[in-house]
Design an enzyme around this catalytic site. Structure first.
Site, PDB file in Angstrom:
ATOM      1  N   ALA A  91      36.931  39.804  44.552  1.00  0.00           N
ATOM      2  CA  ALA A  91      36.667  40.442  45.772  1.00  0.00           C
ATOM      3  C   ALA A  91      38.305  40.717  46.304  1.00  0.00           C
ATOM      4  O   ALA A  91      39.820  39.597  45.777  1.00  0.00           O
ATOM      5  CB  ALA A  91      36.306  40.098  47.027  1.00  0.00           C
ATOM      6  N   ASP A  92      38.558  41.968  46.988  1.00  0.00           N
ATOM      7  CA  ASP A  92      40.441  41.666  48.551  1.00  0.00           C
ATOM      8  C   ASP A  92      39.939  41.770  49.364  1.00  0.00           C
ATOM      9  O   ASP A  92      39.422  42.730  49.383  1.00  0.00           O
ATOM     10  CB  ASP A  92      41.372  42.670  46.831  1.00  0.00           C
ATOM     11  N   THR A  93      41.212  41.250  50.140  1.00  0.00           N
ATOM     12  CA  THR A  93      40.645  42.208  51.616  1.00  0.00           C
ATOM     13  C   THR A  93      42.781  41.864  52.104  1.00  0.00           C
ATOM     14  O   THR A  93      43.205  41.720  51.742  1.00  0.00           O
ATOM     15  CB  THR A  93      40.524  40.015  52.106  1.00  0.00           C
TER      16      THR A  93
END
Length: 181
Positions: free
Chosen positions: A66-68
């Site tokens: 994931a990446d935010t």
């Protein structure tokens, strides 16, 4: 549920998977996280999540990456490079509604599911003193947009719309549903 590989060093993502009862091991992915010019924040987080998932040798296991990012008017706010940078980000976000986008890639063999969840966050108008005090706490320095909603940064937030856990860094309910079904 089989033990998955979490392709992230984020302590927040680890906590969320533990909370959900998902068995996992951590294997961080060393990838270039630069974002190509001209792509949207939503495209950027999906691209980075996919890069991280693809960088892990899974040997038949499921990989979760994931990446935010935080974005205001399409401009991405990454992690601050200095205290001055953190203060600038917080001054810009003060009193405004911004978006937090979390891109997720779940890779199982040759099958990939890639998606982006978005939440809206509205900050209270912040005084210079509030910003300085928060930055002095050190909390903003490793957080996209220079704040952590799960910590002292919660005091900056007037309202959210969407999945709280997307803001923390992993839309855990959607991820678990995808892993189970």
């Amino acid at each position: 549920m089989e033990k998955i590989i979490l392709a992230s060093g984020s302590p927040r993502r680890r906590e969320l998977l533990e909370l959900a009862g998902v068995p996992f091991t951590v294997q961080t992915a060393d990838v270039d996280e630069s974002i190509p010019a001209g792509i949207s924040p939503e495209e950027a987080v999906q691209l980075l999540a996919a890069k991280k998932a693809r960088a892990i040798e899974a040997e038949g296991r499921t990989v979760l990456a994931a990446d935010t990012v935080v974005a205001l008017d399409g401009v991405i706010f990454g992690k601050p490079q200095s205290e001055e940078d953190a203060q600038k980000m917080l001054r810009t976000l003060s009193g405004k509604i911004h978006q937090v986008h979390t891109g997720v890639c779940i890779r199982q063999g040759t099958r990939e599911e890639i998606f982006c969840e978005t939440a809206q966050v509205e900050f209270y108008p912040l005084t210079a003193e509030e910003i300085e005090r928060y930055v002095a706490s050190g909390e903003p320095m490793d957080k996209a947009g220079a704040y952590g909603i799960q910590g002292k940064g919660a005091l900056l937030v007037r309202r959210i719309e969407g999945d709280y856990y997307t803001i923390v860094g992993l839309p855990v309910a959607r991820v678990v549903r995808m892993l189970l079904y």
